[in-house]
Design an enzyme around this catalytic site. Structure first.
Site, PDB file in Angstrom:
ATOM      1  N   SER A  97      50.537  59.141  54.651  1.00  0.00           N
ATOM      2  CA  SER A  97      50.846  57.882  55.338  1.00  0.00           C
ATOM      3  C   SER A  97      52.262  57.995  55.898  1.00  0.00           C
ATOM      4  CB  SER A  97      50.756  56.703  54.371  1.00  0.00           C
ATOM      5  OG  SER A  97      49.440  56.541  53.917  1.00  0.00           O
ATOM      6  N   LYS A 172      46.690  52.219  58.984  1.00  0.00           N
ATOM      7  CA  LYS A 172      47.141  52.338  57.586  1.00  0.00           C
ATOM      8  C   LYS A 172      48.347  51.442  57.333  1.00  0.00           C
ATOM      9  CE  LYS A 172      47.530  53.607  53.344  1.00  0.00           C
ATOM     10  NZ  LYS A 172      47.700  54.965  52.849  1.00  0.00           N
ATOM     11  N   LYS A 240      58.353  52.788  51.349  1.00  0.00           N
ATOM     12  CA  LYS A 240      58.373  53.598  52.570  1.00  0.00           C
ATOM     13  C   LYS A 240      57.395  53.057  53.601  1.00  0.00           C
ATOM     14  CE  LYS A 240      55.666  56.887  52.686  1.00  0.00           C
ATOM     15  NZ  LYS A 240      54.250  57.142  53.097  1.00  0.00           N
TER      16      LYS A 240
END
EC number: 1.1.1.60
Length: 302
Positions: A97, A172, A240
């Protein structure tokens, strides 16, 4: 002939994915910086590699599952990396990701080098990876997607092509925004129930059967109730991901006020030392803000 698959990154998600590929009959070679993970793959019937170059040199498909954009860039572009060592025509499936703009740039570099890149971030957590039922969001060329569906079906259940390179990562990011928001509200709901001395476990059961039910509630409520936050997906990684969301939102000129607040709460949880916990550990920050004990639930009313 079975495809030869290299899996780079045998962590919480990558290792069970590699094991499922072995179970599906593929010839799987894995590389990881921690050798004990390589040994675990070997025990499951895979082959261990001592370097990325060794893992990818004979592969038909390379799957990367590493933490962040710089890690993917290093694995792809480094001297020992995929571009320098994989054969022309190799499929590169990045299940990490990372930032959509980085994905687009790296996909262009990979295609220029003769590889066939797909971004394929996943959702479903550790249990979804173990069970082989991940949701996979695919960005890239539809023809490339068609040729690796057998590989993807070995690790996923819901597999959807969502657009060109970078699109999978954009979806995502939206997924991570929804998940973080759900975890925050689930945590607040449990704090609310506990403050009123309700039978919280019974309450969570009935909530799960109504409109408030969700996969987040199914998978994370028990961890919060038990105050047990061993990682399935670490808060540091969700932090993140929320950074990816807020950055991409700025690029698009969007205001995400709820998402921005959730991003700050996640960042605060990491900054106070809980980054290694499961993302349900966001509960600890919300409990502290309410003056509740983050480690001990109050007794329910008799």
């Amino acid at each position: 002939m079975s495809k030869k698959i290299a899996v780079i990154g045998l962590g919480i998600m990558g290792l069970p994915m590699a094991k499922n590929l072995v179970q599906a009959g593929f010839d799987v070679t894995g590389y990881n910086r921690s050798p004990e993970k390589i040994a675990e793959l070997e025990t499951a019937g895979g082959t261990g590699a001592q370097s990325i170059s060794d893992a990818v040199k004979d592969a038909d498909v390379v799957i990367t599952m590493v933490p962040d954009s710089p890690d993917v860039e290093g694995v792809l572009l480094g001297e020992e990396g995929i571009i320098a060592n994989a054969k022309p025509g190799t499929f590169w499936i990045d299940a990490s990701s990372i930032r959509p703009d980085v994905t687009t740039r790296l996909a262009e570099a990979a295609r220029a080098a003769g590889l066939r890149p797909l971004d394929a971030p996943v959702s479903g957590g550790e249990q979804g990876a173990i069970d082989g039922v991940l949701s996979i969001m695919l960005g890239g060329d539809p023809a490339d997607v068609a040729e690796v569906m057998d590989v993807l079906r070995a690790v996923g259940k819901t597999i959807v092509h969502v657009g060109p390179a970078g699109s999978g990562q954009t979806v995502k990011a939206a997924n991570q925004l929804i998940v973080a928001g759900n975890i925050a509200l689930l945590a607040e709901a449990i704090l609310f129930l506990e403050a009123h001395h309700v039978d919280t476990r019974a309450a969570v059961k009935v909530l799960g059967g109504g409109l408030a039910g969700s996969k987040v509630l199914d998978q994370k409520a028990q961890k919060i109730l038990d105050r047990e936050f061993a990682p399935g997906f670490r808060l540091a990684l969700h932090n993140k991901d929320m950074g990816i969301v807020t950055s991409a939102a700025r690029e698009a000129g969007l205001s995400l006020p709820v998402g921005g607040l959730i991003a700050q709460l996640v960042a605060s949880t990491v900054a106070t030392g809980d980054g290694a916990l499961d993302h349900s550990g966001l509960f600890r920050t919300l409990a502290t803000l309410s003056g509740a004990d983050p480690d001990q639930a109050p007794d329910a009313a008799a």
